[in-house]
Structure formats: C-alpha cells, structure tokens
Design a protein around this motif. Structure first.
Motif, PDB file in Angstrom:
ATOM      1  N   ASP A  59     108.955   3.745  17.475  1.00 48.71           N
ATOM      2  CA  ASP A  59     109.386   4.356  16.170  1.00 48.71           C
ATOM      3  C   ASP A  59     107.928   4.714  15.422  1.00 48.71           C
ATOM      4  OD1 ASP A  59     111.896   4.489  17.090  1.00 48.71           O
ATOM      5  OD2 ASP A  59     112.534   2.798  15.925  1.00 48.71           O
ATOM      6  N   ILE A  60     107.179   3.796  15.167  1.00 42.73           N
ATOM      7  CA  ILE A  60     105.956   4.032  14.494  1.00 42.73           C
ATOM      8  C   ILE A  60     104.856   5.267  15.124  1.00 42.73           C
ATOM      9  CG2 ILE A  60     103.975   3.074  13.767  1.00 42.73           C
ATOM     10  CD1 ILE A  60     105.452   0.423  13.528  1.00 42.73           C
ATOM     11  N   ILE A  61     104.882   5.105  16.459  1.00 41.92           N
ATOM     12  CA  ILE A  61     103.987   6.108  16.852  1.00 41.92           C
ATOM     13  C   ILE A  61     104.739   7.390  16.568  1.00 41.92           C
ATOM     14  CG2 ILE A  61     103.127   6.926  19.183  1.00 41.92           C
ATOM     15  CD1 ILE A  61     103.008   3.929  20.269  1.00 41.92           C
ATOM     16  N   LEU A  62     105.829   7.673  17.014  1.00 38.61           N
ATOM     17  CA  LEU A  62     106.768   8.766  16.518  1.00 38.61           C
ATOM     18  C   LEU A  62     106.430   9.015  15.010  1.00 38.61           C
ATOM     19  CD1 LEU A  62     109.924   8.621  18.725  1.00 38.61           C
ATOM     20  CD2 LEU A  62     107.586   9.774  19.168  1.00 38.61           C
ATOM     21  N   ARG A 106      96.920  -8.032  17.898  1.00 40.75           N
ATOM     22  CA  ARG A 106      97.167  -9.037  16.408  1.00 40.75           C
ATOM     23  C   ARG A 106      96.088  -9.160  15.778  1.00 40.75           C
ATOM     24  NH1 ARG A 106     101.130 -12.480  16.895  1.00 40.75           N
ATOM     25  NH2 ARG A 106     101.399 -12.281  19.154  1.00 40.75           N
ATOM     26  N   VAL A 107      96.084  -9.346  14.403  1.00 42.92           N
ATOM     27  CA  VAL A 107      94.866  -9.668  13.433  1.00 42.92           C
ATOM     28  C   VAL A 107      94.902 -11.048  13.179  1.00 42.92           C
ATOM     29  CG1 VAL A 107      93.789  -9.154  11.301  1.00 42.92           C
ATOM     30  CG2 VAL A 107      94.940  -7.252  12.779  1.00 42.92           C
ATOM     31  N   ILE A 108      95.991 -11.689  12.809  1.00 36.20           N
ATOM     32  CA  ILE A 108      96.504 -13.121  12.567  1.00 36.20           C
ATOM     33  C   ILE A 108      97.959 -13.249  12.736  1.00 36.20           C
ATOM     34  CG2 ILE A 108      94.599 -13.449  10.739  1.00 36.20           C
ATOM     35  CD1 ILE A 108      96.539 -12.782   8.401  1.00 36.20           C
ATOM     36  N   GLN A 109      98.299 -14.239  13.153  1.00 37.70           N
ATOM     37  CA  GLN A 109      99.632 -14.970  12.945  1.00 37.70           C
ATOM     38  C   GLN A 109     100.624 -13.462  13.459  1.00 37.70           C
ATOM     39  OE1 GLN A 109     100.276 -17.961  12.464  1.00 37.70           O
ATOM     40  NE2 GLN A 109     102.351 -18.194  12.852  1.00 37.70           N
ATOM     41  N   ASP A 110     101.496 -13.135  12.700  1.00 37.57           N
ATOM     42  CA  ASP A 110     102.533 -11.895  12.901  1.00 37.57           C
ATOM     43  C   ASP A 110     101.909 -10.482  12.193  1.00 37.57           C
ATOM     44  OD1 ASP A 110     104.248 -13.523  14.508  1.00 37.57           O
ATOM     45  OD2 ASP A 110     105.400 -14.012  12.767  1.00 37.57           O
ATOM     46  N   SER A 111     100.607 -10.406  12.064  1.00 37.54           N
ATOM     47  CA  SER A 111     100.087  -9.289  11.487  1.00 37.54           C
ATOM     48  C   SER A 111      99.300  -8.516  12.510  1.00 37.54           C
ATOM     49  CB  SER A 111      99.442  -9.631  10.225  1.00 37.54           C
ATOM     50  OG  SER A 111      98.770  -8.349   9.694  1.00 37.54           O
ATOM     51  N   PHE A 112      99.548  -7.222  12.800  1.00 40.32           N
ATOM     52  CA  PHE A 112      99.021  -6.512  13.604  1.00 40.32           C
ATOM     53  C   PHE A 112      98.440  -5.255  13.128  1.00 40.32           C
ATOM     54  CE2 PHE A 112     101.994  -9.073  16.127  1.00 40.32           C
ATOM     55  CZ  PHE A 112     101.475  -9.143  17.086  1.00 40.32           C
ATOM     56  N   THR A 113      97.288  -4.614  13.823  1.00 41.09           N
ATOM     57  CA  THR A 113      97.055  -3.433  13.556  1.00 41.09           C
ATOM     58  C   THR A 113      97.060  -2.361  14.706  1.00 41.09           C
ATOM     59  OG1 THR A 113      95.017  -3.984  11.906  1.00 41.09           O
ATOM     60  CG2 THR A 113      94.741  -1.817  13.147  1.00 41.09           C
ATOM     61  N   ARG A 159      88.819   7.745  17.115  1.00 36.92           N
ATOM     62  CA  ARG A 159      89.955   7.253  16.513  1.00 36.92           C
ATOM     63  C   ARG A 159      90.508   8.386  15.721  1.00 36.92           C
ATOM     64  NH1 ARG A 159      89.603   1.767  12.762  1.00 36.92           N
ATOM     65  NH2 ARG A 159      88.804   1.184  14.685  1.00 36.92           N
ATOM     66  N   ILE A 160      91.996   8.727  15.950  1.00 35.70           N
ATOM     67  CA  ILE A 160      92.641   9.706  14.983  1.00 35.70           C
ATOM     68  C   ILE A 160      93.754   9.148  14.243  1.00 35.70           C
ATOM     69  CG2 ILE A 160      91.998  11.475  16.611  1.00 35.70           C
ATOM     70  CD1 ILE A 160      94.623  11.202  18.086  1.00 35.70           C
ATOM     71  N   ALA A 161      94.264   7.715  14.395  1.00 37.25           N
ATOM     72  CA  ALA A 161      95.119   7.293  13.383  1.00 37.25           C
ATOM     73  C   ALA A 161      95.116   5.585  13.316  1.00 37.25           C
ATOM     74  CB  ALA A 161      96.615   7.687  14.130  1.00 37.25           C
ATOM     75  N   GLN A 162      95.596   5.267  12.401  1.00 35.45           N
ATOM     76  CA  GLN A 162      95.409   3.565  12.341  1.00 35.45           C
ATOM     77  C   GLN A 162      96.537   3.263  11.360  1.00 35.45           C
ATOM     78  OE1 GLN A 162      91.862   1.791  11.988  1.00 35.45           O
ATOM     79  NE2 GLN A 162      92.444   0.253  10.576  1.00 35.45           N
ATOM     80  N   VAL A 163      97.356   2.296  11.672  1.00 37.94           N
ATOM     81  CA  VAL A 163      98.408   1.692  10.977  1.00 37.94           C
ATOM     82  C   VAL A 163      98.060   0.200  10.848  1.00 37.94           C
ATOM     83  CG1 VAL A 163     100.958   1.195  10.519  1.00 37.94           C
ATOM     84  CG2 VAL A 163     100.031   3.320  11.572  1.00 37.94           C
ATOM     85  N   GLN A 164      97.589  -0.387   9.771  1.00 33.71           N
ATOM     86  CA  GLN A 164      97.522  -1.762   9.343  1.00 33.71           C
ATOM     87  C   GLN A 164      98.500  -2.583   8.746  1.00 33.71           C
ATOM     88  OE1 GLN A 164      93.760  -0.841   7.077  1.00 33.71           O
ATOM     89  NE2 GLN A 164      92.650  -2.012   8.671  1.00 33.71           N
ATOM     90  N   ASN A 165      98.367  -4.001   8.959  1.00 36.61           N
ATOM     91  CA  ASN A 165      99.279  -4.834   8.192  1.00 36.61           C
ATOM     92  C   ASN A 165     100.700  -4.632   8.696  1.00 36.61           C
ATOM     93  OD1 ASN A 165      97.061  -6.014   6.811  1.00 36.61           O
ATOM     94  ND2 ASN A 165      97.435  -4.237   5.251  1.00 36.61           N
ATOM     95  N   LEU A 166     100.895  -4.517   9.924  1.00 35.87           N
ATOM     96  CA  LEU A 166     102.229  -4.488  10.503  1.00 35.87           C
ATOM     97  C   LEU A 166     102.844  -6.014  10.733  1.00 35.87           C
ATOM     98  CD1 LEU A 166     101.788  -1.612  13.263  1.00 35.87           C
ATOM     99  CD2 LEU A 166     103.227  -1.526  11.273  1.00 35.87           C
TER     100      LEU A 166
END
Length: 121
Positions: free
Chosen positions: A50-53, A70-77, A87-94
C-alpha cells in the motif's frame, strides 16, 4: 571493533520462488507473483505494498527496486531505486511490526515480484 549484526532477510526464506505461471490480482490493476502473495499474506505486510502504491504518483519508472530495512527496533526505512541504481523515493520512520530485518521487492510495470522472479516479467 565494529559490531556486525546478522540480519535476517525475507528474501532468503522466500528465495524458493522462481516465478508464477499465474499472477494474482492486488489493487488498481497491480498483480502479485505467487512469492509476493505468500510474503504479503504469511508475513502480514500488505501495508508495505500500500505504501509503494501511494508513492507511484511521484514516480516515473517502469522498473522499481524497493528495499525495506530495519533501522532500530520496529522502525524501518523504505528506499526505491530505478534500474540504474539511482534513489528515486524514500519513506523514513515507518513504525511497523515486521519480523524480518529487510526485504527487497521489484515492481516491473504493474507486477510485484521477488528479485529471483524478475527475469520472468
């Protein structure tokens, strides 16, 4: 000394898929291979697709390489690169509850596939 952390990748577990004879419907005319369908359902991560779409309105690349890490614990980029590696897109702090430390997904036109399935599409 540098601390090396062993990462577990969803791609390592799901590398048994080599491509689907039949593609499965997802949303908005997008399709899943069997491998992607199993990851989405068994790992409870439809949110990732859904995020990719949601990002597609900002992108103009037929082939996209998406990497969730995974960046830390339950946080992803989530990072998207085109075929040239730019790089054409980035979503941080998921903030997500996802078992694996990383996963790479390929989007070719309207098909989501695993890296080892991509030559079939």
């Amino acid at each position: 000394m540098k601390n090396n952390i062993r990462r577990n990748s969803a791609n390592d577990l799901y590398n048994v898929y080599s491509g689907s004879v039949e593609l499965l419907d997802y949303k908005n005319d997008y399709k899943f291979t069997e491998g992607i369908n199993d990851i989405a359902n068994f790992e409870n991560c439809l949110w990732l697709f859904d995020i990719i779409l949601d990002e597609q309105a900002n992108l103009n690349s037929d082939v996209q390489i998406w990497h969730l890490g995974r960046v830390i614990q339950d946080s992803f980029t989530l990072i998207c690169k085109n075929e040239s590696g730019h790089r054409i897109a980035q979503v941080q702090n998921l903030q997500k509850d996802f078992y694996f430390d990383d996963i790479t997904i390929i989007k070719k036109d309207n098909v989501f596939c695993l890296p080892n399935e991509q030559n079939n599409y």
